[in-house]
Write an enzyme that holds these catalytic residues in place. Structure first.
Site, PDB file in Angstrom:
ATOM      1  N   GLU A   1       0.824  -1.219   0.000  1.00 27.66           N
ATOM      2  CA  GLU A   1       0.000   0.000   0.000  1.00 27.66           C
ATOM      3  C   GLU A   1       0.859   1.270   0.000  1.00 27.66           C
ATOM      4  OE1 GLU A   1      -3.066  -0.112  -0.501  1.00 27.66           O
ATOM      5  OE2 GLU A   1      -3.718  -2.122   0.112  1.00 27.66           O
TER       6      GLU A   1
ATOM      7  N   CYS B   1      -7.699  -0.702   8.645  1.00 33.58           N
ATOM      8  CA  CYS B   1      -6.302  -0.837   8.173  1.00 33.58           C
ATOM      9  C   CYS B   1      -5.746   0.531   7.804  1.00 33.58           C
ATOM     10  CB  CYS B   1      -6.232  -1.758   6.955  1.00 33.58           C
ATOM     11  SG  CYS B   1      -6.514  -3.476   7.395  1.00 33.58           S
TER      12      CYS B   1
ATOM     13  N   HIS C   1      -1.575  -5.533   2.399  1.00 34.87           N
ATOM     14  CA  HIS C   1      -2.870  -6.215   2.442  1.00 34.87           C
ATOM     15  C   HIS C   1      -2.742  -7.610   1.831  1.00 34.87           C
ATOM     16  CE1 HIS C   1      -5.897  -2.817   3.190  1.00 34.87           C
ATOM     17  NE2 HIS C   1      -6.261  -3.815   3.966  1.00 34.87           N
TER      18      HIS C   1
HETATM   19  N1  PCA Z   1      -8.556  -5.784   7.239  1.00 32.33           N
HETATM   20  C1  PCA Z   1      -9.415  -4.621   7.415  1.00 32.33           C
HETATM   21  C2  PCA Z   1      -9.327  -4.283   8.883  1.00 32.33           C
HETATM   22  C3  PCA Z   1      -8.696  -5.461   9.521  1.00 32.33           C
HETATM   23  C4  PCA Z   1      -8.174  -6.287   8.430  1.00 32.33           C
HETATM   24  O1  PCA Z   1      -7.482  -7.315   8.557  1.00 32.33           O
HETATM   25  C5  PCA Z   1      -9.086  -3.483   6.458  1.00 32.33           C
HETATM   26  O2  PCA Z   1      -8.675  -3.753   5.324  1.00 32.33           O
HETATM   27  O3  PCA Z   1      -9.271  -2.322   6.816  1.00 32.33           O
END
Ligand code: PCA
Length: 183
Positions: free
Chosen positions: A78, A143, A161
């Protein structure tokens, strides 16, 4: 080097979170790097507080943050965290912020502070056959909220992610390689 490595508890009706399995599977030390692991709550209010405490305690050289994403076949590096919280479905505390600014005085977005090209990093991981891509949005959910917090606190940080159905061994391999290339 000290690495703060964060994952999340399950959320949104899932009984597991792949990031929790990933950090459990990783050792406490990789080469000369010590991993300090924390599982964060999926809570807009509480997750950034726990992160802040962990940063104050550990004073990490690098903060590597993991979150689960629903779709896709690739691990997403990201680039940005946005200064906003927005969720229709709500977090694990049933908090559903709508276009809420995190820090009114701060910039609309902050960029990863890894100090190297994300595309170059991605290309080098792809050369090893690892499933990675560069992403320009971590969303506006929890996140993104903790990524913004880490960058706002001046951390050297990257958010990653991970799609929930990805092969765990592939993910672990990717993280090993990522840690070697980042530090
Ligand atoms: N993914 C979520 C919040 C916790 C997680 O593992 C997100 O992409 O915001």
């Amino acid at each position: 080097m000290h690495i703060l490595l964060t994952a999340f508890e399950p959320f949104g009706g899932n009984s597991t979170n792949i990031t929790q399995e990933v950090i459990q599977a990783l050792p406490e030390q990789i080469g000369e790097h010590l991993l300090h692991k924390r599982v964060l709550l999926v809570s807009f209010q509480r997750a950034p507080r726990v992160l802040r405490e962990a940063i104050e305690q550990q004073r990490p050289d690098f903060t590597l943050m993991l979150g689960q994403c629903g779709e896709g076949e690739k691990i997403r590096l990201e680039r940005y965290a946005h200064n906003m919280m927005d969720s229709r479905l709500g977090d694990n505390d049933h908090d559903c912020p709508t276009e809420e600014i995190i820090y009114p005085e701060a910039s609309a977005a902050m960029m990863t502070t890894i100090g190297q090209s994300l595309h170059a990093l991605c290309a080098s991981l792809e050369n090893e056959g690892l499933p990675v891509t560069v992403s320009t949005s971590a969303g506006l959910y929890v996140c993104n909220r903790v990524y913004y917090e880490a960058l706002y606190l001046g951390q050297k940080a990257l958010f990653v992610h991970i799609p929930k159905n990805l092969d765990l061994d592939q993910v672990i391999k990717t993280l090993y390689s990522l840690i070697h290339q980042l530090l």
